[in-house]
Design a protein around this motif. Structure first.
Motif, PDB file in Angstrom:
ATOM      1  N   ILE A  14       0.840  -1.196   0.000  1.00 15.82           N
ATOM      2  CA  ILE A  14       0.000   0.000   0.000  1.00 15.82           C
ATOM      3  C   ILE A  14       0.878   1.250   0.000  1.00 15.82           C
ATOM      4  O   ILE A  14       0.630   2.209  -0.739  1.00 15.82           O
ATOM      5  CB  ILE A  14      -0.953  -0.005   1.208  1.00 15.82           C
ATOM      6  CG1 ILE A  14      -1.978  -1.141   1.076  1.00 15.82           C
ATOM      7  CG2 ILE A  14      -1.667   1.343   1.345  1.00 15.82           C
ATOM      8  CD1 ILE A  14      -2.914  -1.267   2.262  1.00 15.82           C
ATOM      9  N   ASP A  15       1.923   1.236   0.841  1.00 17.57           N
ATOM     10  CA  ASP A  15       2.866   2.363   0.855  1.00 17.57           C
ATOM     11  C   ASP A  15       3.436   2.603  -0.537  1.00 17.57           C
ATOM     12  O   ASP A  15       3.500   3.741  -1.019  1.00 17.57           O
ATOM     13  CB  ASP A  15       4.009   2.083   1.831  1.00 17.57           C
ATOM     14  CG  ASP A  15       3.575   2.178   3.281  1.00 17.57           C
ATOM     15  OD1 ASP A  15       2.362   2.283   3.539  1.00 17.57           O
ATOM     16  OD2 ASP A  15       4.452   2.116   4.158  1.00 17.57           O
TER      17      ASP A  15
ATOM     18  N   SER B 239      -3.188  16.411  -4.334  1.00 19.64           N
ATOM     19  CA  SER B 239      -3.895  16.411  -3.049  1.00 19.64           C
ATOM     20  C   SER B 239      -4.033  14.981  -2.556  1.00 19.64           C
ATOM     21  O   SER B 239      -3.824  14.021  -3.317  1.00 19.64           O
ATOM     22  CB  SER B 239      -5.289  17.032  -3.206  1.00 19.64           C
ATOM     23  OG  SER B 239      -6.115  16.196  -4.009  1.00 19.64           O
ATOM     24  N   PHE B 240      -4.393  14.841  -1.296  1.00 17.57           N
ATOM     25  CA  PHE B 240      -4.628  13.496  -0.774  1.00 17.57           C
ATOM     26  C   PHE B 240      -5.761  12.808  -1.533  1.00 17.57           C
ATOM     27  O   PHE B 240      -5.751  11.597  -1.704  1.00 17.57           O
ATOM     28  CB  PHE B 240      -4.942  13.561   0.722  1.00 17.57           C
ATOM     29  CG  PHE B 240      -3.723  13.664   1.605  1.00 17.57           C
ATOM     30  CD1 PHE B 240      -2.556  14.241   1.145  1.00 17.57           C
ATOM     31  CD2 PHE B 240      -3.748  13.170   2.892  1.00 17.57           C
ATOM     32  CE1 PHE B 240      -1.434  14.328   1.954  1.00 17.57           C
ATOM     33  CE2 PHE B 240      -2.629  13.249   3.714  1.00 17.57           C
ATOM     34  CZ  PHE B 240      -1.465  13.827   3.238  1.00 17.57           C
ATOM     35  N   GLU B 241      -6.720  13.591  -1.993  1.00 16.95           N
ATOM     36  CA  GLU B 241      -7.846  13.028  -2.742  1.00 16.95           C
ATOM     37  C   GLU B 241      -7.380  12.446  -4.078  1.00 16.95           C
ATOM     38  O   GLU B 241      -7.742  11.321  -4.447  1.00 16.95           O
ATOM     39  CB  GLU B 241      -8.898  14.104  -2.991  1.00 16.95           C
ATOM     40  CG  GLU B 241     -10.108  13.638  -3.790  1.00 16.95           C
ATOM     41  CD  GLU B 241     -10.923  12.572  -3.082  1.00 16.95           C
ATOM     42  OE1 GLU B 241     -11.434  11.675  -3.776  1.00 16.95           O
ATOM     43  OE2 GLU B 241     -11.035  12.629  -1.840  1.00 16.95           O
ATOM     44  N   THR B 242      -6.559  13.222  -4.830  1.00 20.02           N
ATOM     45  CA  THR B 242      -6.096  12.723  -6.129  1.00 20.02           C
ATOM     46  C   THR B 242      -5.163  11.530  -5.952  1.00 20.02           C
ATOM     47  O   THR B 242      -5.187  10.589  -6.749  1.00 20.02           O
ATOM     48  CB  THR B 242      -5.389  13.831  -6.922  1.00 20.02           C
ATOM     49  OG1 THR B 242      -4.260  14.319  -6.168  1.00 20.02           O
ATOM     50  CG2 THR B 242      -6.332  14.983  -7.214  1.00 20.02           C
ATOM     51  N   VAL B 243      -4.337  11.559  -4.916  1.00 17.11           N
ATOM     52  CA  VAL B 243      -3.433  10.438  -4.664  1.00 17.11           C
ATOM     53  C   VAL B 243      -4.234   9.196  -4.296  1.00 17.11           C
ATOM     54  O   VAL B 243      -3.957   8.087  -4.773  1.00 17.11           O
ATOM     55  CB  VAL B 243      -2.433  10.786  -3.547  1.00 17.11           C
ATOM     56  CG1 VAL B 243      -1.621   9.547  -3.151  1.00 17.11           C
ATOM     57  CG2 VAL B 243      -1.503  11.907  -3.987  1.00 17.11           C
ATOM     58  N   ALA B 244      -5.245   9.365  -3.451  1.00 20.16           N
ATOM     59  CA  ALA B 244      -6.067   8.228  -3.037  1.00 20.16           C
ATOM     60  C   ALA B 244      -6.747   7.572  -4.240  1.00 20.16           C
ATOM     61  O   ALA B 244      -6.768   6.343  -4.358  1.00 20.16           O
ATOM     62  CB  ALA B 244      -7.105   8.675  -2.013  1.00 20.16           C
ATOM     63  N   ARG B 245      -7.286   8.403  -5.137  1.00 12.16           N
ATOM     64  CA  ARG B 245      -7.949   7.851  -6.323  1.00 12.16           C
ATOM     65  C   ARG B 245      -6.955   7.087  -7.189  1.00 12.16           C
ATOM     66  O   ARG B 245      -7.252   5.990  -7.669  1.00 12.16           O
ATOM     67  CB  ARG B 245      -8.600   8.974  -7.142  1.00 12.16           C
ATOM     68  CG  ARG B 245      -9.890   9.498  -6.563  1.00 12.16           C
ATOM     69  CD  ARG B 245     -10.728  10.205  -7.627  1.00 12.16           C
ATOM     70  NE  ARG B 245      -9.985  11.305  -8.248  1.00 12.16           N
ATOM     71  CZ  ARG B 245     -10.034  12.565  -7.837  1.00 12.16           C
ATOM     72  NH1 ARG B 245     -10.788  12.890  -6.789  1.00 12.16           N
ATOM     73  NH2 ARG B 245      -9.344  13.500  -8.453  1.00 12.16           N
TER      74      ARG B 245
ATOM     75  N   THR C  86      -8.146   4.831   0.394  1.00 12.70           N
ATOM     76  CA  THR C  86      -8.948   5.913   0.946  1.00 12.70           C
ATOM     77  C   THR C  86      -8.046   7.015   1.490  1.00 12.70           C
ATOM     78  O   THR C  86      -6.867   6.787   1.789  1.00 12.70           O
ATOM     79  CB  THR C  86      -9.845   5.404   2.087  1.00 12.70           C
ATOM     80  OG1 THR C  86      -9.004   4.958   3.164  1.00 12.70           O
ATOM     81  CG2 THR C  86     -10.731   4.253   1.616  1.00 12.70           C
ATOM     82  N   ARG C  87      -8.594   8.219   1.635  1.00  9.58           N
ATOM     83  CA  ARG C  87      -7.806   9.308   2.207  1.00  9.58           C
ATOM     84  C   ARG C  87      -7.329   8.998   3.631  1.00  9.58           C
ATOM     85  O   ARG C  87      -6.172   9.303   3.965  1.00  9.58           O
ATOM     86  CB  ARG C  87      -8.612  10.606   2.176  1.00  9.58           C
ATOM     87  CG  ARG C  87      -8.600  11.284   0.817  1.00  9.58           C
ATOM     88  CD  ARG C  87      -9.338  12.592   0.851  1.00  9.58           C
ATOM     89  NE  ARG C  87     -10.746  12.419   1.207  1.00  9.58           N
ATOM     90  CZ  ARG C  87     -11.587  13.410   1.448  1.00  9.58           C
ATOM     91  NH1 ARG C  87     -11.161  14.672   1.404  1.00  9.58           N
ATOM     92  NH2 ARG C  87     -12.850  13.177   1.740  1.00  9.58           N
TER      93      ARG C  87
ATOM     94  N   TYR D 223      -3.636   9.544   5.404  1.00  9.75           N
ATOM     95  CA  TYR D 223      -3.449  10.377   6.595  1.00  9.75           C
ATOM     96  C   TYR D 223      -2.808   9.602   7.744  1.00  9.75           C
ATOM     97  O   TYR D 223      -2.069  10.171   8.550  1.00  9.75           O
ATOM     98  CB  TYR D 223      -4.797  10.940   7.063  1.00  9.75           C
ATOM     99  CG  TYR D 223      -5.295  12.124   6.265  1.00  9.75           C
ATOM    100  CD1 TYR D 223      -4.588  13.320   6.236  1.00  9.75           C
ATOM    101  CD2 TYR D 223      -6.490  12.049   5.550  1.00  9.75           C
ATOM    102  CE1 TYR D 223      -5.052  14.403   5.516  1.00  9.75           C
ATOM    103  CE2 TYR D 223      -6.954  13.126   4.824  1.00  9.75           C
ATOM    104  CZ  TYR D 223      -6.240  14.302   4.797  1.00  9.75           C
ATOM    105  OH  TYR D 223      -6.681  15.376   4.083  1.00  9.75           O
ATOM    106  N   ARG D 224      -3.110   8.311   7.821  1.00  7.12           N
ATOM    107  CA  ARG D 224      -2.522   7.505   8.898  1.00  7.12           C
ATOM    108  C   ARG D 224      -1.013   7.333   8.719  1.00  7.12           C
ATOM    109  O   ARG D 224      -0.305   7.039   9.678  1.00  7.12           O
ATOM    110  CB  ARG D 224      -3.201   6.128   8.959  1.00  7.12           C
ATOM    111  CG  ARG D 224      -4.582   6.150   9.603  1.00  7.12           C
ATOM    112  CD  ARG D 224      -5.023   4.739   9.964  1.00  7.12           C
ATOM    113  NE  ARG D 224      -5.209   3.894   8.800  1.00  7.12           N
ATOM    114  CZ  ARG D 224      -6.361   3.759   8.154  1.00  7.12           C
ATOM    115  NH1 ARG D 224      -7.428   4.447   8.550  1.00  7.12           N
ATOM    116  NH2 ARG D 224      -6.452   2.953   7.106  1.00  7.12           N
ATOM    117  N   ARG D 225      -0.552   7.499   7.510  1.00  8.09           N
ATOM    118  CA  ARG D 225       0.859   7.290   7.209  1.00  8.09           C
ATOM    119  C   ARG D 225       1.656   8.594   7.133  1.00  8.09           C
ATOM    120  O   ARG D 225       2.811   8.644   7.558  1.00  8.09           O
ATOM    121  CB  ARG D 225       0.993   6.536   5.878  1.00  8.09           C
ATOM    122  CG  ARG D 225       0.570   5.071   5.972  1.00  8.09           C
ATOM    123  CD  ARG D 225       0.306   4.507   4.582  1.00  8.09           C
ATOM    124  NE  ARG D 225       0.225   3.048   4.588  1.00  8.09           N
ATOM    125  CZ  ARG D 225      -0.826   2.354   4.991  1.00  8.09           C
ATOM    126  NH1 ARG D 225      -1.903   2.994   5.435  1.00  8.09           N
ATOM    127  NH2 ARG D 225      -0.817   1.027   4.964  1.00  8.09           N
TER     128      ARG D 225
END
Length: 203
Positions: A23-24, A44-50, A55-56, A60-62
């Motif tokens: 996942i990393d 953004s975190f949103e574009t990276v997540a997609r 999920t965002r 964020y946890r990482r």
């Protein structure tokens, strides 16, 4: 005596499951691809997540911020203790260091990340300390040791300031990277000559 800590143990959140390195890797690969395609501002975190298929909250946890995420994706920490090896040949060691720095900064994702990343870090000294100061200080310390060894061998003047010399190398490479100017082998050779000749004992 407690058992030794493995790398997997070090990545395991307290009270939780170990982080999945796949996942990393997917997240960091998505960051590099998006930087090269769209630049730092649009990432953004949103574009990276997609792009990574996560999920965002997983991101964020990482990584607590965009700067943390981008810096690890573009300039990952290396496990090796020695980043600037001392072979006893000061000129060759300096050229290798400059060549490695050029190769790192010339990548498309690095060129795309640098201006925005540095703006964010400049505006938040605490963030800068958390993201890059540790690695930079480690590299500076190794360069200082390289210079001190060269001084002891008589290859460098004792009064040469390692901080100034290090900044000269980093500044020259960084300026070209931000401007988008290519850095061929001739540039590496010329910068090496400036550093080595400028630090050499005077006749």
């Amino acid at each position: 005596m407690p058992p030794s800590t493995t790398s997997a143990d070090a990545r395991r959140p307290l009270g939780g499951r170990p982080r999945d390195p796949q996942i990393d890797d997917a997240i960091l690969t998505a960051v590099r691809d998006l930087l090269a395609e769209d630049g730092y501002a649009r990432l953004s975190f949103e574009t990276v997540a997609r792009r990574a298929g996560v999920t965002r909250p997983t991101i964020y946890r990482r990584w607590p911020s965009k700067a943390h995420l981008v810096h690890q994706a573009v300039f990952p920490a290396r496990d090796a203790d020695v980043l600037i090896p001392d072979t006893g040949d000061f000129a060759a060691d300096v050229r290798r260091m400059i060549g490695d720095t050029v190769a790192s900064y010339e990548r498309p994702e690095a060129r795309a990340a640098l201006p925005g990343l540095l703006t964010d870090l400049h505006q938040d000294p605490g963030l800068r300390a958390a993201v890059i100061d540790g690695l930079e200080n480690r590299v500076r310390g190794q360069f200082r040791a390289l210079l001190e060894a060269a001084v002891a061998r008589g290859a460098v003047r004792a009064e040469v300031d390692p901080e100034v010399l290090f900044d000269a190398v980093l500044g020259a490479v960084f300026t070209r990277a931000v401007r988008g100017v290519t850095m061929p082998g001739a540039f590496v050779d010329a910068l090496t000559a400036l550093v080595v000749d400028g630090a050499a004992p005077r006749p």
